[in-house]
Design a protein around this motif. Structure first.
Motif, mmCIF file in Angstrom:
data_model
loop_
_atom_site.group_PDB
_atom_site.id
_atom_site.type_symbol
_atom_site.label_atom_id
_atom_site.label_comp_id
_atom_site.label_asym_id
_atom_site.label_seq_id
_atom_site.Cartn_x
_atom_site.Cartn_y
_atom_site.Cartn_z
ATOM 1 N N ASP A 237 0.811 -1.051 0.067
ATOM 2 C CA ASP A 237 0.057 -0.010 -0.105
ATOM 3 C C ASP A 237 0.930 1.357 -0.042
ATOM 4 O O ASP A 237 0.312 2.567 0.233
ATOM 5 N N GLU A 238 2.093 1.084 -0.085
ATOM 6 C CA GLU A 238 3.067 2.201 -0.192
ATOM 7 C C GLU A 238 3.123 3.143 1.107
ATOM 8 O O GLU A 238 3.737 4.238 0.981
ATOM 9 N N THR A 239 2.408 2.658 2.376
ATOM 10 C CA THR A 239 2.657 3.477 3.506
ATOM 11 C C THR A 239 3.824 3.141 4.218
ATOM 12 O O THR A 239 4.153 3.956 5.105
ATOM 13 N N HIS A 352 4.779 -8.263 -5.151
ATOM 14 C CA HIS A 352 3.867 -7.076 -5.537
ATOM 15 C C HIS A 352 4.614 -6.109 -6.631
ATOM 16 O O HIS A 352 5.708 -5.765 -6.487
#
Length: 354
Positions: A237-239, A352
């Motif tokens: 989620d690129e967090t 991913h």
């Protein structure tokens, strides 16, 4: 004895035991004779798979084997899978080359020179390291010798510089990178590509940084706190941004929260394997993340597989110092660069954004 030209965790092996030692690899002239392509070898099983937690079986089948696809490299690194051309590219750093491996065709040289394109002979780890593909499937290289992030042009021979300076000072030697979905490229800049690494008169920055460069070329320093920043990857989620630190005195993986503006906050140690250094070959180096957020991170004893909460599930150990890995094929094959070897293993999970 270990061969003095072998590199572990992005540095000559002797430096993993003594950072004060200075070891220069054989001099390389970018436009001299191309090194020979290693001979093809039969695909064969190697190494060992270490199962630590029952959840590891969900990711790595019990019948899985590490397969060696090619061997004879000086130090293989930075693999990336090209889904359009269905092949893997990877760096052979000391030989200043990018190799190509494709099912049914085997091994070939894709690019030379790959990391140092100057006309003068030089030493050090001068080739390309981490490789990426941008949105248009163009090859992007972390070039040690040229000390920049560059994109291979359509002619297959020349390069376009994407970033080579911070505050008008040349980078040390960009090592590995990852694209964010908005097109920003995050990358690490340890000193491994400099000819002397610690006291090189050509060095212009007195720290090792983690940076991001936007598509318009704006470079932002994200952190200068790590002694040897190396592999780098986002959570799905690129967090969270994960960064390996390939320092034998502090062999760790860090996790950072990613702010809305792309900067980092709340840096913390995700995993620490310092006590394994010296007992197993390798250091924290390249890393990738699967669709579930599990980390596949090269380190002492091969590829360490961690759950998103930092629990060690197991290791995939080719038997040599392991530099990097990349998901490929349909996403369920993990390709591994391990010293002189190029390997793969079939998984139950998928990468991913591979």
């Amino acid at each position: 004895m270990n061969h003095p030209r072998r590199i572990v965790g992005g540095r000559p092996l002797l430096l993993t035991l003594a950072l004060s030692s200075l070891l220069t690899l054989g001099a390389i002239a970018a436009r001299g004779d191309e090194p020979p392509v290693p001979k093809a070898t039969p695909i064969e099983p190697i190494g060992d798979i270490v199962r630590v937690h029952p959840d590891f079986d969900k990711l790595v089948p019990k019948e899985a084997r590490i397969e060696r696809l090619a061997t004879g490299f000086e130090w293989s690194e930075g693999p990336v899978y090209d889904r359009i051309n269905q092949c893997v590219y990877f760096s052979d750093i000391p030989n200043n080359a990018v190799m190509k491996w494709k099912e049914g065709e085997g091994l070939s040289r894709f690019l030379f020179p790959s990391g140092y394109t100057g006309d003068q002979t030089r030493g050090g780890e001068s080739g390309s390291n981490g490789l990426l593909l941008d949105r248009e499937n163009r090859l992007v290289l972390c070039q040690h010798g040229d000390r920049r992030i560059a994109r291979l042009n359509d002619d297959g021979k020349t390069f376009t510089t994407l970033a080579d300076r911070y505050e008008n000072k040349r980078f040390n030697s960009p090592n590995d990178g990852v694209f964010k979905s908005n097109g920003d490229l995050y990358f690490t800049d340890p000193p491994y590509g400099l000819e002397k690494q610690t006291e090189d008169p050509a060095r212009e920055l007195d720290f090792q940084g983690v940076y991001k460069v936007t598509p318009d070329g704006t470079v932002t320093l994200l952190t200068r706190a790590l002694s040897r920043p190396n592999g780098i990857a986002f959570s799905p989620d690129e967090t969270i941004l994960y960064v390996a630190n390939s320092d034998p005195q502090r062999a760790i993986w860090m996790a950072y929260d990613v702010n809305e503006d792309g900067t980092l906050a709340n840096g913390r140690v995700f995993a620490d394997v310092t006590e394994m250094v010296g007992r197993f070959k390798g250091l924290p180096d390249g890393l990738k993340v699967d669709i579930h957020g599990n980390l596949f991170a090269t380190g002492p004893g091969g590829v360490h597989v961690y759950s998103p909460d930092g629990k060690l599930l197991g290791r995939i150990d080719p038997g040599n110092a392991t530099a990097n890995c990349a998901f490929g094929d349909d996403g369920s094959t993990l390709y591994i660069t391990s010293d002189m070897d190029f390997c793969r293993i079939r998984l139950n999970t998928k990468g991913h954004g591979f």
